[in-house]
Design a protein around this motif. Structure first.
Motif, PDB file in Angstrom:
ATOM      1  N   ASP A 289       0.806  -1.221   0.000  1.00  0.00           N
ATOM      2  CA  ASP A 289       0.000   0.000   0.000  1.00  0.00           C
ATOM      3  C   ASP A 289       0.840   1.272   0.000  1.00  0.00           C
ATOM      4  N   ASP A 290       2.081   1.185   0.490  1.00  0.00           N
ATOM      5  CA  ASP A 290       2.914   2.382   0.539  1.00  0.00           C
ATOM      6  C   ASP A 290       3.739   2.557  -0.737  1.00  0.00           C
ATOM      7  N   LYS A 312      -3.011  -2.830  -8.638  1.00  0.00           N
ATOM      8  CA  LYS A 312      -2.223  -3.947  -8.125  1.00  0.00           C
ATOM      9  C   LYS A 312      -2.732  -5.308  -8.588  1.00  0.00           C
TER      10      LYS A 312
END
Length: 371
Positions: A289-290, A312
């Motif tokens: 997520d980062d 993703k």
């Protein structure tokens, strides 16, 4: 000859006959003619050629048998009869078996798989017809399994009936393959291929024909804050024919419709073998997520239209060609920042940590002063 000599001669003759009879009863001196043992079946090999590292398909090969009349049998034999002569072959007298294949670890590295096809003969349908040669046409049914080329050439099964003087029995059953020059030779195996061309003397190793292909997943990490040593987790699902297995390089097989997980860090790739045209895949990156994640889909090194994105999860369909097709889904994770950006993004959190530490230090000193 006087009476005394006659008696002596009679005794000698009787003794000789007794010895002769005894000799005939000794083990191994009597020749026994065994009754004929009837033939009950015939068999033929069925071969499948494939690439090493590709699992066998999950399928069944089926066969059909057609009984020929005496005239039809002669026509397949260049107009010539056989001994014993051709007779009308009875229907339903030859029952073909089937060949079942399924993915198996022991066959994974093999380039050929061989199975025995059995034809069961119904004896009473032949023995009621009497002495003769009965010919049947044997063919493999052409299936529709993606990637398989079926051998649909004709073979002929000749069943001969003889007699032991009392009963008729099946004396032989052999498969023959008719040649253009009119010569009959023993039939070769049915040869099927899966994702390869049929091998020959010039190309003994099966070469890919572009119908059974590979999928490659790669990982690149970019940005000044990108973690090159971090392992990123991916979940892969492939959907194809029922019961198919796909060879995931260095790991257990992926089974159709079942999700498998892998880990890739910067510069890593993994290959999946054995996907056929119209097989679909879903590749989802987890726990990133980062990072900003993008992917590109390439076919034999060239970008495939509609294959890129900034999400993703990558989905796609496998293409076929005339040679081996390698489809690659290349994931890139980027985490780029500056000192200013870092301060604005993470400064408040760092300040909170510093303040918490300062408060703890003051309280600790105050407590010590009280003691």
């Amino acid at each position: 000859m006087n009476l005394k000599n006659k008696k002596i001669f009679s005794r000698i003759a009787a003794g000789v006959m007794t010895v002769a009879m005894a000799i005939t009863l000794l083990p191994g001196t009597m020749k026994t003619v065994n009754a004929a043992e009837p033939v009950t079946s015939a068999s033929l090999d069925v071969n499948l050629y494939k690439r090493a590292d590709v699992y066998a398909p999950n399928t069944t090969f089926e066969f059909e048998v057609t009984n020929l009349t005496a005239e039809q049998a002669k026509a397949t034999n260049g107009g010539k009869d056989l001994k014993p002569p051709f007779k009308n072959a009875p229907a339903g007298a030859v029952k073909p078996g089937t060949i079942e294949l399924a993915p198996a670890a022991e066959d994974l590295t093999e380039t050929s798989i061989s199975k025995k096809l059995t034809f069961t003969l119904v004896a009473d349908k032949f023995t009621t017809e009497g002495i003769g040669t009965y010919r049947y046409k044997v063919k493999q049914k052409e299936g529709t399994y993606e990637g398989i080329k079926y051998d649909v050439g004709e073979r002929y099964l000749d069943v001969t009936v003889a007699t032991d003087g009392t009963n008729f029995y099946i004396a032989s059953a052999s498969l023959v393959l008719y040649q253009e020059d009119g010569q009959l030779v023993k039939s070769g195996a049915f040869v099927n291929t899966y994702g390869v061309n049929k091998p020959d003397t010039e190309n003994p190793v099966p070469k890919p024909d572009g119908t059974v292909n590979d999928l490659v997943i790669s990982k690149t990490v970019t940005g000044n804050y990108g973690e090159r040593d971090k392992k990123f987790i991916f979940e892969i699902t492939i959907n194809g024919a029922e019961g198919e297995w796909y060879n995931l390089e260095g790991q257990p097989a992926i089974k159709k419709g079942t999700a498998a997980r892998i880990e890739l860090k910067h510069g890593d790739t993994v290959k999946i073998y054995g996907l056929t045209e119209n097989d679909t895949y879903t590749i989802k990156e987890l726990e990133a997520d980062d990072y900003k994640t993008t992917f590109e889909t390439k076919l034999n090194g060239t970008n495939k239209a509609g294959g890129s994105g900034n999400i993703k999860t990558a989905t796609g369909t496998i293409d076929a060609g005339t040679s081996l097709q390698t489809q690659e889904v290349a994931f890139t994770n980027d985490r780029t920042g500056s000192a200013t950006g870092f301060a604005s993004s993470y400064g408040p959190y760092a300040l909170m940590v510093v303040l918490a530490g300062a408060v703890a230090f003051v309280l600790f000193r105050k407590k010590r002063a009280e003691y």
